[in-house]
Scaffold this active site. Sequence first.
Site, mmCIF file in Angstrom:
data_model
loop_
_atom_site.group_PDB
_atom_site.id
_atom_site.type_symbol
_atom_site.label_atom_id
_atom_site.label_comp_id
_atom_site.label_asym_id
_atom_site.label_seq_id
_atom_site.Cartn_x
_atom_site.Cartn_y
_atom_site.Cartn_z
ATOM 1 N N GLU A 228 0.812 -1.202 -0.307
ATOM 2 C CA GLU A 228 0.299 0.191 -0.299
ATOM 3 C C GLU A 228 0.931 0.790 -0.043
ATOM 4 O OE1 GLU A 228 -1.582 3.601 0.513
ATOM 5 O OE2 GLU A 228 -1.965 2.817 2.694
ATOM 6 N N CYS A 262 -3.060 8.472 3.058
ATOM 7 C CA CYS A 262 -2.791 7.540 2.292
ATOM 8 C C CYS A 262 -4.189 8.164 1.021
ATOM 9 C CB CYS A 262 -2.244 6.518 2.043
ATOM 10 S SG CYS A 262 -0.964 5.513 2.621
#
Length: 460
Positions: A228, A262
């Site tokens: 990720e 994020c």
Amino acid sequence: MTYQSVNPADGKLIQSFPEISDAELEAKLAIAATCFQSWKSTSYADRAVIVARAAALLHDRAEEFARTMTMEMGKRIDEARGEVEFSSNILTYYAENAERSLAPVKLEPTIGAAHMESSPIGMIFGVEPWNFPYYQLARVAGPHLMAGNVLLVKHAGCVPQCAIAFEKLWIDAGAPAGLYTNLLISHAQSDAVVDDPRIKGVALTGSVAAGRSIAARAGQNLKPSSMELGGSDAFIVLEDADLDFAVKWAVWGRMYNTGQTCCAAKRFIVVEPLADAFLEKFKAALSALKAGDPMDASTTLGPLSTESALIDLLKQVDGAVAHGAKLVMGGKRIDRPGAYMQPTILTGVEPGNPAFRDEFFGPVAMLFRVKDEDAAVALANDSDFGLGGSVFTKDAARGQRVASRVDTGMMFINNISWSDAKLPFGGIKNSGYGRELGDMGIQAFVNKKLVRTADLQAPA
């Protein structure tokens, strides 16, 4: 010193922690290997006792865990408390659902009977970032420990006390030695861990550069990995959106965790009829945020995680302006102790500007004007990242249509609510691969074994 607690609200060093020696690292790996031999055969019910106890302790000690987080990386205290509770919920979810998620799946072969069964693969190595010091750990610990694996984690260098506290959580919950191991190690030692044949999988959340490095190393060792790697999420506002509603989400989406998320809203793509009004309201709302002590619940603007993060972000903004972007507001550090930055809006960011492709990991928003839905989708898709995104419209069917057209791992219609343990989290393109959380999150590091029974004669 790689591991240091520095309070970003005042810049003061709290405590430093030495890296462990190679001999200490080997001892920890050996203990984890021994633990796996028994843990893999432990029943789901017995695993769940420990994982559920860890969840309960997180809940009971939420204030203690939250204050450590705020002290180390500056997250506003209410947000820190929320993260601890969400982390507890993740552990609870997997304690309650792992056995169902990994139950044998019956297949229907032409002849005979068959099923798929899931079994743990061994020692999993996690490399995790500082922006969510407990949530990032919980979302790998919950599924992979309940699956029967054991976990070793290299946490970020600026949150060592959070890393140590999370390891102690498992000890306090009654986990066997080696079930969850915190590693205060160097990058070279980290590479050695990936190479170690006892390590069977690698999970990383971090930068694109870190992902390329770790994924390549895992690939060379033929080990599965999940990555990720951040994002530059589009926040699409169509002409039929509720403007005030969208602006409230825009402020939260960009400023939650001081923009260090994020899947934060980063590229605000607004159709022309609403662009002026959106910008005016967005600017006013950001201007109302007040910097202060993140331990004070009344503070609405916290610091960035480190002084270096602030310096890097300021350089990014200056570079964007040097390449033609217009600075609508902000762009400077705030004149007070600590790593505080003004909320910032950039417009006029053209494709030739490095900012067009970059991720701004902090309180910096880019606003783009487009003529219609098609142009909004095209701009949203013109990104090297593909983690999340959102669209705001009063037409539910239109929202679904736009969501399906945007190339990304997650889309949110009239919200940016990703914090649900039941929902998978992850992206595509430079945002990485694999999914965490939900039913998919526990599948990453298990052996999916086919077992077939059939009354067949061997071919002549």
